[in-house]
Design an enzyme around this catalytic site. Structure first.
Site, mmCIF file in Angstrom:
data_model
loop_
_atom_site.group_PDB
_atom_site.id
_atom_site.type_symbol
_atom_site.label_atom_id
_atom_site.label_comp_id
_atom_site.label_asym_id
_atom_site.label_seq_id
_atom_site.Cartn_x
_atom_site.Cartn_y
_atom_site.Cartn_z
ATOM 1 N N ASP A 85 0.838 -1.193 0.000
ATOM 2 C CA ASP A 85 0.000 0.000 0.000
ATOM 3 C C ASP A 85 0.877 1.249 0.000
ATOM 4 O O ASP A 85 2.026 1.227 0.462
ATOM 5 C CB ASP A 85 -0.944 0.009 1.213
ATOM 6 C CG ASP A 85 -0.197 -0.001 2.545
ATOM 7 O OD1 ASP A 85 0.717 -0.840 2.711
ATOM 8 O OD2 ASP A 85 -0.521 0.827 3.420
ATOM 9 N N GLU A 142 0.104 -0.782 5.862
ATOM 10 C CA GLU A 142 1.132 -0.156 6.699
ATOM 11 C C GLU A 142 0.910 1.336 6.855
ATOM 12 O O GLU A 142 1.121 1.898 7.928
ATOM 13 C CB GLU A 142 2.516 -0.416 6.093
ATOM 14 C CG GLU A 142 3.676 0.014 6.987
ATOM 15 C CD GLU A 142 4.081 1.478 6.815
ATOM 16 O OE1 GLU A 142 4.783 2.013 7.696
ATOM 17 O OE2 GLU A 142 3.694 2.087 5.788
#
Length: 452
Positions: A85, A142
């Site tokens: 991500d 994250e």
């Protein structure tokens, strides 16, 4: 064929798969069916697993929350913890943020440095005999909470005996301070002639506020005297209004991990408000913040000035304030040294605020991470870095946090070299292809030594 030769042969496939990954805008979006962090994050995870399967690795998709690939045999597992991500692109790009363009020896795009490039760089099987399995964990959350790894651990995900995340800096980050974000509320009534009607300042708990302001109402004949009292330093400006005056405090912004580099505007504002004849208990709240926080950055006046050799001093930042004529809320970010615990500071801080009449309304805590310099993992990674680069290898502790906190027995190792520009989260994020390949060689050697 040597390990270095085997790694170099995979350069072009690596660049191709990395460019494909960058072209997927894997920014968190509202959840969809089979996509807890949005369809594009799911698409990026699918891509990473497909690339891994094509390389002959065993792959697992854990309910689309995250996934992993694995190779080798053995009862024990070595982990590489990466994430797919990315943060939104923002403004100011001169390249397509999701183009994966290669130009002038660099690959551009959001995630090229943080963290798709380093994660894809770890996808290399040395082909050498190993005693431990190697698992590459593909994180998907994250940037917005690490709920992916919480899901992994709560659903039986195997924990490594050792591992690293290529989401930090070289040589090795073996210490990360504990981080506490806490909110306190002050409630009050005002009946006097001089009243606070609005107060605001700061943008986030982990940023030293550059400005803070308060609106005061008072009788016209009191304005001149009160404005002189409040404007006690050159960083305070008082401006007359129809009902009273406004106080503006101007500080200097800094990251919450380094509050000593800034000047806290809320602290300045408390000093100014403390000169005014405000009602109790409001004036008591103001004096407490002025006397026990003020411009301090280490918690001394709160009794939590902890310090250690690996990571230095506790840092304390009063990040935001927001309120009106009946209450205000403050948000604080403080970080304790790596050889201490939550219990060494949080109860003391809470007691000080509660005794002053504040109400604790919210708190989050990320425990510190610390692996001693002489432990096997840290020593192995330091030796790999020194052997591969010829540079000094001294571990470091930081005030910020990395993905290493999400999984036990993991430290941050790369991809940023000492002296290199930190480019993640910025426009025109890129990674030099030569630097990418340096990381590939370092990661391959590190995984071999940890797993052999």
């Amino acid at each position: 064929m040597t390990l270095k030769e085997a790694v170099e042969l995979q350069k072009e496939p690596l660049l191709q798969s990395l460019a494909e990954s960058i072209r997927i805008r894997s920014v968190q979006e509202p959840p969809a069916d089979g996509a807890p962090y949005g369809p594009n994050v799911r698409k990026c995870l699918d891509h990473a697993l497909a690339v891994s399967k094509g390389l002959g690795f065993r792959t697992t998709d854990l309910d689309h929350q995250m996934g992993w690939c694995e190779f080798g045999e053995g009862d024990e597992m070595i982990a590489v913890l990466g994430h797919l991500d990315v943060v939104p692109e923002g403004e100011g790009w001169t390249f397509d943020p999701f183009g994966g363009e290669i130009r002038d020896g660099k690959i551009f795009g959001r995630g090229s440095m943080d963290d798709k490039g380093p994660t894809m760089a770890a996808l290399r099987d040395s082909g050498l005999p190993l005693k431990r399995r190697i698992r590459i964990l593909f994180g998907t959350n994250e940037e917005t909470g690490s709920n992916d790894m919480k899901y992994y651990k709560s659903h039986g995900g195997e924990l490594p005996v050792m591992g690293f995340t290529p989401d930090g800096e070289y040589p090795v980050i073996n210490g990360e301070k504990g981080i506490i974000n806490v909110n306190y509320e002050a409630d009050y009534t005002q009946t006097g002639d001089v009243r606070l009607t609005k107060i605001s300042g700061g943008s986030a708990p982990n940023v030293v506020p550059a400005s803070a302001r308060a609106e005061i109402t008072c009788p016209d004949d009191m304005k001149p005297q009160l404005m002189v009292l409040a404007a006690g330093c050159d960083r305070i400006t008082c401006t007359e209004t129809a009902d009273g005056f406004e106080i503006l405090a101007t500080g200097v912004s800094a990251h919450g991990a380094f509050p000593e580099l800034g000047i806290n505007a809320i602290g300045l504002l408390m000093d100014a408000l403390g000169t005014l004849p405000l009602d109790e208990p409001l004036l008591g709240f103001v004096h407490f913040l002025s006397d026990h926080v003020g411009l301090e950055s280490d918690g001394t006046s709160l009794g939590i000035a902890l310090s250690d050799e690996p990571s230095g001093k506790l840092t304390f930042n009063l990040g935001t304030i927001q309120g009106d004529e009946t209450s205000f809320l403050i948000r604080i970010n403080y970080r304790y040294p790596v050889t201490f615990t939550y219990d060494d500071c949080a109860p003391i801080c809470d007691a000080a605020f509660l005794n002053a009449g504040f109400l604790k309304v919210n708190e989050t805590h990320k425990a510190c991470l610390y692996l001693p310099e002489d432990c096997e993992l840290v020593q192995t990674l330091l030796h790999v870095y020194a052997d591969e680069t010829g540079l000094p290898a001294i571990p470091k502790s930081i005030g910020g946090g990395t993905y290493a906190k999400a999984i036990p027995n993991v430290v941050a190792f790369g991809p940023i070299f000492p002296g290199d520009e930190v480019r993640e989260h910025k426009p025109d994020e890129f990674m030099e292809i030569d630097r990418l390949m340096e990381n590939v060689h370092i990661f391959a050697e590190a995984l071999y030594r940890l797993a052999r």
